[in-house]
Enzyme design. Structure first.
Site, PDB file in Angstrom:
ATOM      1  N   ASP A 110      -6.062   9.767   9.612  1.00  0.00           N
ATOM      2  CA  ASP A 110      -4.773   9.255  10.052  1.00  0.00           C
ATOM      3  C   ASP A 110      -4.316   9.837  11.379  1.00  0.00           C
ATOM      4  OD1 ASP A 110      -3.817   7.388   8.000  1.00  0.00           O
ATOM      5  OD2 ASP A 110      -4.044   9.109   6.657  1.00  0.00           O
ATOM      6  N   TYR A 144     -10.975  -4.240   3.143  1.00  0.00           N
ATOM      7  CA  TYR A 144     -10.069  -3.810   4.210  1.00  0.00           C
ATOM      8  C   TYR A 144     -10.933  -3.557   5.433  1.00  0.00           C
ATOM      9  CZ  TYR A 144      -6.269  -0.932   6.309  1.00  0.00           C
ATOM     10  OH  TYR A 144      -5.281  -0.407   7.114  1.00  0.00           O
ATOM     11  N   GLU A 180       0.868  -1.177   0.000  1.00  0.00           N
ATOM     12  CA  GLU A 180       0.000   0.000   0.000  1.00  0.00           C
ATOM     13  C   GLU A 180       0.899   1.220   0.000  1.00  0.00           C
ATOM     14  OE1 GLU A 180      -3.708  -1.558   2.708  1.00  0.00           O
ATOM     15  OE2 GLU A 180      -2.832   0.382   3.169  1.00  0.00           O
TER      16      GLU A 180
END
Lengths: 406, 263
Positions: free
Chosen positions: B60, B175, B49
Site C-alpha cells: 500500500d 482483481y 472492500e
C-alpha cells in the site's frame, strides 16, 4: 519425525520451507520476480564461473579468508574454555555483510539488472551494498528508517560518498522493518530493471537460502582454520542474531556435526519481559508471517507487528530468519538472549583484553561467551563470530556510558 | 452462490458495470467508518472492500498506510472489524463485503476459527495481498471450502504462463492491478489496460475488476468501460482523511459510482 532427519543441511524444500517456516508470502506482482530469481540462482549455484568470480573478489576485494584468532588474554581472564574469534570484522567495509552483497550483485549483473535497492538498519548492509555498486557502476538506492538515519550519520555519509541515494523512511515508525516495507514497495513499482539486495537470511524464498549460502564462507573457513589450529572441530560455536545472517553463515557448515554445540544470541534489550523492550523473536515472540516468510515474530495478540528494542541498531528487527526458527524448533541450535547492559560490558572487556573494538552486535555473542566459558574445561573450544567492527558504535557506547565525545 | 456471485450475476442481467469501493475499518474510528460503510450502498457501491488494518502493509501507498495506522492507533482489532460487519448486516443483507488485508492477523487468529467468525459475521470474500497461489493451502483452499470467495490479484507481471495458476483457485471475481506499484499510485490509461483485461477474460468466465490509481469519475468510467467494473480506494480514503464529513465523502463516492455505471 526426528528419526527421518538424516541431515539438517537439506533445506529448504521446493516451496522454500524449513519445516513450517519460510515460504513465499508476497504479492502477485513480486511472485514472478522471485521465481525468476530462484531459477537464476539455482543456475548460478552450479556454475563454476560464478564461484570463480566470487572467490576472486572475496580474496582480492574483501580480503578473505578472514583470520581465526585465538583470544589468549580473554581466555585467561575468563579462566575456562579456549576462546577463538572469527575475524569477519576485518573484511572490507568492516562486517560480514559484504560476503552476501557480492554474491547478490554478481547475480544481479548476470540477470541484466541495472538498479540495486537495499534496506539497512545500522547502515552496515547499506554501506556494503553501496560499496559493491560503486565498484560495478550500478545505481544504488538504500532505504533506511528515519530514526536510524539520525543515529547512524557516519554510515549515511559513507553511503552518499559511495554514490548511493539514501532514502529516509518515515512510514510506520521509521525503523528497519519499515525500511524493508519501503524497499518492497520500490521493488513492486520498478519490477523491470531493479534487483532487491536483501541484507539478511529473511524475506521470501530464495533469499533465506541464498544469503545463507553466500555467508557460509564464514563457517567453511572456520572448519579449515580450526583444523589447522587445533586439529579438530570446535566444541561450541556462537553468533549474534538480528535477522541472523552472520550466525547462519557460521552455523550452516556445522549443522550435521552433532558434537558441535550451536548457540544463537538474540538482543535482549532492556530484558525479555512483558514490556517487549527487546528484539528476541525466538525467546519472546511466536510464529507469524511478515516480509515474505513465516518465522518467529514479535507481535501482539492481534497479529500486529511490534517494534523491537536494542542498543544495537543492527539487531533491531522484530523477526528472524526462518531457518533459525526451524533450528530452534527441532532443537539443533540453542537460542539465548543478552541484554544491552551485558553486551556493553563485553564490548569493554574485548577492547581492554584483546585490543579489538567489536561492533555491538558481536558484543552480544561475546557476552554469552563470558557467561559460559568460565564453567567449561580448558580443552573446550569456543568459536564466536566477530562479525563487525565497532567504529560505528563508539557514539552509542559513549552515550550509554555517560561520556560526552561530541 | 455467495452474495458476490449473486451481485455480479444481477449486474450482468442489467448490463451494468460494477463499482467497488474500499474503506479502512476503524479509520479514523469505528463509529465514523461504520457510518461511511452503511452509506456506501446508497452511494451506488455494488461491492464493499473493507480494509483490515495491519502494521506493515507492504503493497500500500501512503494514503492507505496512514489510514491503517489511524485505525490501529484508535484501537482497531480483528474482532472490532468483524463487529463492524455484523452491525452493517443488521440493515443490509445483500451488499457483498470483501475483507482485504494481509495474512498475519488472520494467521494469528487461527485460520479455521477466523473463517467461522468471518462467515458468521457476514463476510463474503477475502483478498489477502501476501498470499499468492504458491501458498494456496494456507487460506485460499480452506476459505473456498468454508463458502467464502477467495479473490486473487492479477498484475502486469502475471504473464500467460502464470495466469492459469493465478486463476485456478480464484472465485468471485478477478482483481486486475492495472499498474506495477502500490495503491494510490498513478493511474494506467484505459487503452493500455484493455488488452490485459481481454487476455485474462480469454482464460476465465469470472468478472474482471480493475483497480489501483483510479481517482476521478472520468477514469472510473473509462476503466469500467473496458472491464466488468472498477475499484476505488485511496481517493475515497484520502477524502475522509482530509477532514471531510461522511456525507460529503459519500457524495464524492456517488460521483465515482455514477461514472462507473455510465460505462
Amino acid at each position: 519425525m526426528n528419526e527421518l532427519v538424516n541431515s539438517f543441511m537439506t533445506g529448504p524444500d521446493e516451496k522454500g520451507r524449513f519445516g513450517d517456516f519460510g515460504g513465499r508470502f508476497v504479492s502477485e506482482t513480486l511472485m514472478p520476480l522471485i521465481l525468476e530469481l530462484e531459477e537464476q540462482y539455482e543456475h548460478a549455484k552450479t556454475d563454476q564461473s560464478f564461484w570463480d568470480e566470487m572467490d576472486f573478489l572475496w580474496k582480492h576485494y574483501v580480503g578473505r579468508p578472514s583470520p581465526l584468532y585465538f583470544a589468549e588474554r580473554l581466555t585467561e581472564r575468563l579462566g575456562g574454555a579456549k576462546v577463538y574469534m572469527k575475524r569477519d570484522e576485518l573484511n572490507h567495509t568492516g562486517a560480514h555483510k559484504i560476503n552476501n552483497v557480492l554474491g547478490q550483485i554478481i547475480l544481479a549483473r548476470r540477470m541484466g539488472k541495472s538498479r540495486i535497492i537495499a534496506e539497512t538498519g545500522a547502515g552496515q548492509h547499506g554501506v556494503a551494498t553501496a560499496t559493491v555498486c560503486a565498484k560495478f557502476g550500478l545505481k544504488c538506492v538504500v532505504y533506511m528508517g528515519a530514526h536510524d538515519v539520525e543515529r547512524q550519520q557516519p554510515n549515511v555519509f559513507r553511503m552518499k560518498l559511495l554514490g548511493a541515494e539514501v532514502v529516509p523512511v518515515t512510514s510506520g515508525r521509521g525503523t528497519l522493518k519499515d525500511a524493508m516495507n519501503d524497499a518492497l514497495r520500490d521493488w513492486v513499482t520498478n519490477v523491470r530493471d531493479t534487483f532487491y539486495c536483501i541484507g539478511t537470511v529473511a524475506g521470501p524464498h530464495p533469499y533465506p537460502a541464498m544469503v545463507r549460502d553466500f555467508q557460509s564462507i564464514i563457517g567453511k573457513e572456520v572448519r579449515e582454520q580450526m583444523h589447522e589450529a587445533e586439529g579438530r572441530l570446535p566444541d561450541t560455536i556462537i553468533a549474534a542474531i538480528g535477522g541472523g545472517s552472520n550466525a547462519m553463515g557460521l552455523f550452516y557448515p556445522f549443522l550435521d556435526d552433532k558434537e558441535v554445540a550451536i548457540i544463537g544470541v538474540e538482543a535482549g534489550g532492556k530484558g525479555v519481559n512483558a514490556k517487549m523492550e527487546h528484539c528476541a523473536s525466538l525467546t519472546g515472540g511466536r510464529p507469524g508471517v511478515l516480509h515474505g516468510n513465516r518465522t518467529y515474530l514479535l507481535q501482539d495478540d492481534d497479529g500486529q507487528i511490534l517494534e523491537g528494542f536494542s542498543i544495537s541498531a543492527g539487531l533491531d528487527y522484530p523477526g528472524i530468519g526462518p531457518e533459525h526458527s526451524w533450528l530452534h524448533d527441532v532443537g539443533r541450535a540453542q537460542y539465548v538472549s543478552i541484554t544491552d547492559k551485558e553486551a556493553l560490558e563485553a564490548f569493554q572487556l574485548c577492547c581492554e583484553t584483546e585490543g579489538i573494538i567489536p561492533a555491538l552486535e558481536p558484543s552480544h555473542a561475546l557476552a554469552h561467551v563470558t557467561k559460559i566459558a568460565p564453567d567449561l574445561p580448558e580443552d573446550h573450544i569456543i568459536c564466536m563470530n566477530m562479525c563487525g567492527r565497532g567504529d560505528k558504535d563508539i557514539f552509542t557506547v559513549a552515550k550509554a556510558l555517560g561520556r560526552d565525545i561530541s | 452462490m455467495t452474495r458476490i456471485d449473486a451481485k455480479f450475476s444481477a449486474l450482468k442481467d442489467d448490463g451494468k458495470k460494477a463499482f467497488v469501493a474500499y474503506i479502512m475499518a476503524g479509520d479514523p474510528s469505528v463509529e465514523t467508518s461504520l457510518e461511511l460503510m452503511k452509506g456506501l450502498p446508497g452511494a451506488g457501491v455494488d461491492v464493499i472492500e473493507l480494509g483490515l488494518p495491519f502494521t506493515d502493509p507492504m503493497a500500500d501507498g501512503p494514503t492507505i498506510q496512514e489510514a491503517g495506522q489511524r485505525a490501529l492507533a484508535g484501537g482497531m482489532t480483528l474482532d472490532k472489524t468483524l463487529d463492524m460487519v455484523r452491525e452493517f448486516r443488521k440493515d443490509d443483507a445483500e451488499t457483498p463485503i470483501v475483507l482485504m488485508g494481509y495474512y498475519n492477523p488472520i494467521y494469528s487468529r487461527g485460520v479455521s476459527r477466523f473463517l467461522n467468525e468471518a462467515k458468521e459475521a457476514g463476510i463474503d470474500g477475502l483478498i489477502i495481498v501476501d498470499l499468492p497461489p504458491e501458498e494456496d493451502d494456507e487460506l485460499c483452499i480452506p476459505a473456498q471450502k468454508a463458502g467464502l470467495n477467495f479473490i486473487r490479484l492479477a498484475t502486469p507481471t502475471t504473464d500467460d504462463k502464470r495466469l492459469p495458476k493465478v486463476l485456478e483457485n480464484t472465485s468471485g471475481f478477478v482483481y486486475y492491478v492495472s499498474i506495477t506499484g502500490i495503491t494510490g499510485a498513478a493511474a494506467a490509461e484505459a487503452q493500455e489496460v484493455a488488452p490485459e483485461v481481454k487476455r485474462i477474460k480469454s482464460q476465465t468466465d469470472l468478472p474482471v475488476i480493475v483497480g489501483f490509481g483510479i481517482r476521478t469519475p472520468e477514469s472510473a468510467e473509462s476503466i469500467a468501460g473496458i472491464a466488468d467494473g472498477c475499484v476505488v480506494g485511496s481517493a475515497i480514503v484520502g477524502e475522509l482523511a482530509s477532514g471531510r464529513k461522511v456525507e460529503d465523502v459519500l457524495a464524492f463516492v456517488k460521483t465515482l459510482s455514477d461514472g462507473a455505471h455510465r460505462a
